[in-house]
Each structure stands twice: as C-alpha cells, then as structure tokens.
Scaffold this motif. Structure first.
Motif, PDB file in Angstrom:
ATOM      1  N   UNK A   1       0.839  -1.204   0.000  1.00  0.00           N
ATOM      2  CA  UNK A   1       0.000   0.000   0.000  1.00  0.00           C
ATOM      3  C   UNK A   1       0.871   1.250   0.000  1.00  0.00           C
ATOM      4  N   UNK A   2       0.291   2.358  -0.395  1.00  0.00           N
ATOM      5  CA  UNK A   2       0.976   3.652  -0.295  1.00  0.00           C
ATOM      6  C   UNK A   2       0.207   4.499   0.722  1.00  0.00           C
ATOM      7  N   UNK A   3       0.830   4.821   1.862  1.00  0.00           N
ATOM      8  CA  UNK A   3       0.072   5.490   2.927  1.00  0.00           C
ATOM      9  C   UNK A   3      -0.347   6.924   2.609  1.00  0.00           C
ATOM     10  N   UNK A   4       0.194   7.529   1.558  1.00  0.00           N
ATOM     11  CA  UNK A   4      -0.182   8.905   1.180  1.00  0.00           C
ATOM     12  C   UNK A   4       0.125   9.086  -0.309  1.00  0.00           C
ATOM     13  N   UNK A   5      -0.617   9.957  -1.037  1.00  0.00           N
ATOM     14  CA  UNK A   5      -1.633  10.893  -0.574  1.00  0.00           C
ATOM     15  C   UNK A   5      -3.073  10.426  -0.751  1.00  0.00           C
TER      16      UNK A   5
ATOM     17  N   UNK B   1       4.874   1.528   0.022  1.00  0.00           N
ATOM     18  CA  UNK B   1       5.570   2.034  -1.150  1.00  0.00           C
ATOM     19  C   UNK B   1       5.281   3.508  -1.349  1.00  0.00           C
ATOM     20  N   UNK B   2       6.033   4.120  -2.261  1.00  0.00           N
ATOM     21  CA  UNK B   2       5.894   5.569  -2.471  1.00  0.00           C
ATOM     22  C   UNK B   2       4.779   5.918  -3.450  1.00  0.00           C
ATOM     23  N   UNK B   3       4.093   4.899  -3.982  1.00  0.00           N
ATOM     24  CA  UNK B   3       2.894   5.144  -4.772  1.00  0.00           C
ATOM     25  C   UNK B   3       3.116   5.185  -6.269  1.00  0.00           C
ATOM     26  N   UNK B   4       1.986   5.232  -6.992  1.00  0.00           N
ATOM     27  CA  UNK B   4       1.983   5.321  -8.455  1.00  0.00           C
ATOM     28  C   UNK B   4       0.918   6.328  -8.858  1.00  0.00           C
ATOM     29  N   UNK B   5       1.245   7.108  -9.871  1.00  0.00           N
ATOM     30  CA  UNK B   5       0.332   8.177 -10.294  1.00  0.00           C
ATOM     31  C   UNK B   5      -1.056   7.635 -10.640  1.00  0.00           C
ATOM     32  N   UNK B   6      -1.121   6.435 -11.223  1.00  0.00           N
ATOM     33  CA  UNK B   6      -2.408   5.884 -11.660  1.00  0.00           C
ATOM     34  C   UNK B   6      -3.401   5.753 -10.501  1.00  0.00           C
ATOM     35  N   UNK B   7      -2.890   5.581  -9.279  1.00  0.00           N
ATOM     36  CA  UNK B   7      -3.768   5.473  -8.112  1.00  0.00           C
ATOM     37  C   UNK B   7      -3.881   6.792  -7.351  1.00  0.00           C
ATOM     38  N   UNK B   8      -2.765   7.471  -7.194  1.00  0.00           N
ATOM     39  CA  UNK B   8      -2.732   8.629  -6.302  1.00  0.00           C
ATOM     40  C   UNK B   8      -3.282   9.903  -6.948  1.00  0.00           C
ATOM     41  N   UNK B   9      -3.259   9.993  -8.281  1.00  0.00           N
ATOM     42  CA  UNK B   9      -3.702  11.223  -8.952  1.00  0.00           C
ATOM     43  C   UNK B   9      -5.174  11.537  -8.728  1.00  0.00           C
ATOM     44  N   UNK B  10      -5.941  10.549  -8.316  1.00  0.00           N
ATOM     45  CA  UNK B  10      -7.373  10.806  -8.093  1.00  0.00           C
ATOM     46  C   UNK B  10      -7.597  11.850  -7.001  1.00  0.00           C
ATOM     47  N   UNK B  11      -6.599  12.031  -6.123  1.00  0.00           N
ATOM     48  CA  UNK B  11      -6.761  12.988  -5.025  1.00  0.00           C
ATOM     49  C   UNK B  11      -6.588  14.434  -5.481  1.00  0.00           C
ATOM     50  N   UNK B  12      -6.123  14.621  -6.732  1.00  0.00           N
ATOM     51  CA  UNK B  12      -5.942  15.973  -7.238  1.00  0.00           C
ATOM     52  C   UNK B  12      -4.691  16.659  -6.727  1.00  0.00           C
TER      53      UNK B  12
END
Length: 320
Positions: A71-75, A102-113
């Motif tokens: 999982x990516x804890x933020x954002x 993990x530090x995340x991936x844009x495909x998931x995290x970009x939904x937060x704007x």
C-alpha cells in the motif's frame, strides 16, 4: 520460518472471486496471502479494482492465515487512516496483518488531485508516513507539520502487537534507502544478478530485517498457452518501475504496452508447465534468504494453478 504465499491481484479479479481463491489457497497449503491496493487497474480490459481494505476484513475472517498488503500510505489516504485500518484488523485478527509501504503510483494517487511529486519527495513523504503510523500504534497523540500534516491524532483502538512495516523496493538504491527504517523488504523477481544487488543493499543497512519476494508466474497445461496468457494478463506491468510510477491512467498502460512481445515476458514472469520449475525457484529464493515467497499467477486460470501447487509443489516445503 519460510512461508509460501498466494498473491491476490485486485486489478485482475473481482473481490468475490478473490475471496474464493483465498479459501482454496488456504486449503491447498499456502501459509500467507498478499494483496495489492489499487484504485485503478493496469488495463482498461478485463479488469477490476476492488477496495482492498474492505476485502481484508472478509478474507481474514474467512481464513486463518498471515496477510500482507502492498500500500501507499499517502496521498490517496492519510497515514493516520491506514494506521487506524491496520490497528483495527490486527486487534480483531491477532496481529496477522503486515503492510508493505511504497511511495505510490500516479495511476492510483492522482485521483486525489494532489500534484504528483518527484521520487525524492515521494520517498520523504513515505518515511514520514511510516513514522506517524508507528507513533499512532504506540498510542501516542501525534501532531506533525512536514509533507504530512497531522493535528492531535490518537488511536483509541490499538493493535495487539506492533505491526510490521516492510518497504517496497525494485532497485538497490531504494533498498539501501529503506533498510534503516523498515522491518523488512519486499521486492519482485528480477534477474538473479540484479536481485542479489537489491538483497545486499538491504542487508547492509538492516542485517536482521526480513525479506519477502513476490514472484510473477504463469502456469498452464501447455507452454504456448502459458506464454499467451502471461502476455494477455501482464504485459502492461513489465514497462519498468519509473514508467509505471508516472503513467496516470489504465489507457496509458494499454498504449505503452502495445509493442511488448510475448518473448519479452520471460524476463519478468516464470512461464512453465513443470512443477519442478516452481520448486527450484522457491528453493533458490530460500537460499538467498527470503522467508516470505509469494507466487502471483498472472493469468486468468487460477484454479489449475492452485491445484498444481497443492498437489505438486507445496508438499515439498511442508517442513518449512
């Protein structure tokens, strides 16, 4: 103690099907279930994106196994929310859950704007997130003003024991960076020479840390089918860590993978019809020091894979 795991891919199957596969895996002799945590899948076609945290409550009630979630804890989430989710599950289920952060991936995290930052910022944000979660699990009241803002947060339901946080790494640089602050590392099957460098970099900074690996495989009753199904199911996922972190939508992955050839899959996926190949692979990773070895059958045919593992592979390792 070595545990051989079965990987749950929320991007590929419905939550209902994944729960059924988990129950079959438990009866087959697997000792661990690992799960992905995505908002978007890797492809527009034949895909799903169930919410992993809802699913974990049902799955951990259904089978009495250890679980891990990448999982990516933020954002997309706030780390306090992930800390609360982990604490709740571990309070109910005897601390059977660990997370791989993990530090995340844009495909998931970009939904937060939120603007997608560079890798250094993502890493810094991740390290802060893990520190915040650990303080919350200790029962502290937490206020922080770094990349992550927290004001007077405290968990009133604590986990039964301190949850383990593994760091997710695809490169030796990331492995070296996460070693000091993580309880362990999770990586994927690279060519042996590269994997040995990742292991060495982690162990140099955390000699006592645990090591987990997720191995992509494709099993079918004949090799051509196994190759075809691996290509259909997972070609979007072999583009390289940096590209995969930056693309922001499933259709971009479909576009980027148009030129991936079937033969390209062999560098990233163990494609074999022979149980001996899976036994040898597991033995190799045990010899390298991995204690959590999770197999992800990347094709659609999970039932035959689980049957083969139950009958031909897992009995070899029952003494572990």
């Amino acid at each position: 103690m070595v545990k051989i795991g079965y990987h749950i891919s929320h991007e590929q199957f419905s939550p209902k099907d994944l729960l059924a596969y988990t129950q079959i895996a438990a009866k087959s002799g697997f000792g661990l279930i690992t799960s992905s945590d995505h908002f978007h899948p890797w492809s527009e076609s034949n895909s799903h994106s169930g919410f992993a945290w809802s699913w974990l409550g049902a799955a951990m009630q259904a089978v009495d196994l250890e679980f891990g979630i990448v999982t990516s804890p933020a954002p997309r989430y706030h780390p306090a929310i992930i800390a609360q989710a982990v604490a709740t599950l571990n309070q109910m289920f005897a601390n059977r859950l660990w997370i791989a952060a993990g530090s995340g991936q844009a495909m998931n995290e970009n939904i937060s704007g939120v603007r997608w930052p560079d890798k250094a910022t993502r890493n810094s944000r991740l390290e802060e997130s893990v520190a915040i979660m650990r303080r919350l699990w200790n029962g502290e009241e937490v206020t922080a003003h770094g990349h992550i803002k927290v004001v007077a947060a405290r968990l009133y339901t604590l986990p039964t024991a301190k949850p383990k946080v593994f760091g997710a790494a695809l490169s030796e640089q990331t492995a070296a960076w996460l070693a000091p602050w993580s309880d362990g590392i999770i990586t994927v099957n690279h060519p042996d020479e590269k994997l040995q460098k990742v292991v060495a970099a982690f162990q140099a900074g955390n000699p006592a840390g645990e090591m987990a690996i997720k191995v992509q495989v494709s099993y079918a009753e004949n090799l051509k089918t196994a190759e075809q199904l691996a290509w259909e199911g997972w070609k979007n996922n072999i583009l390289g860590g940096e590209i995969q972190a930056e693309l922001s939508h499933p259709k971009h992955f479909d576009e980027a993978a148009r030129f991936v050839r079937k033969e390209d899959m062999k560098q990233h996926v163990l494609i074999s019809t022979q149980p001996a190949a899976y036994i040898d692979m597991i033995k190799k990773y045990i010899a390298m020091g991995f204690t959590k070895i999770t197999l992800h059958n990347v094709n659609r045919d999970q039932e035959n894979f689980l049957q083969m593992m139950r009958q031909e592979v897992l009995p070899t390792f029952s003494h572990h």
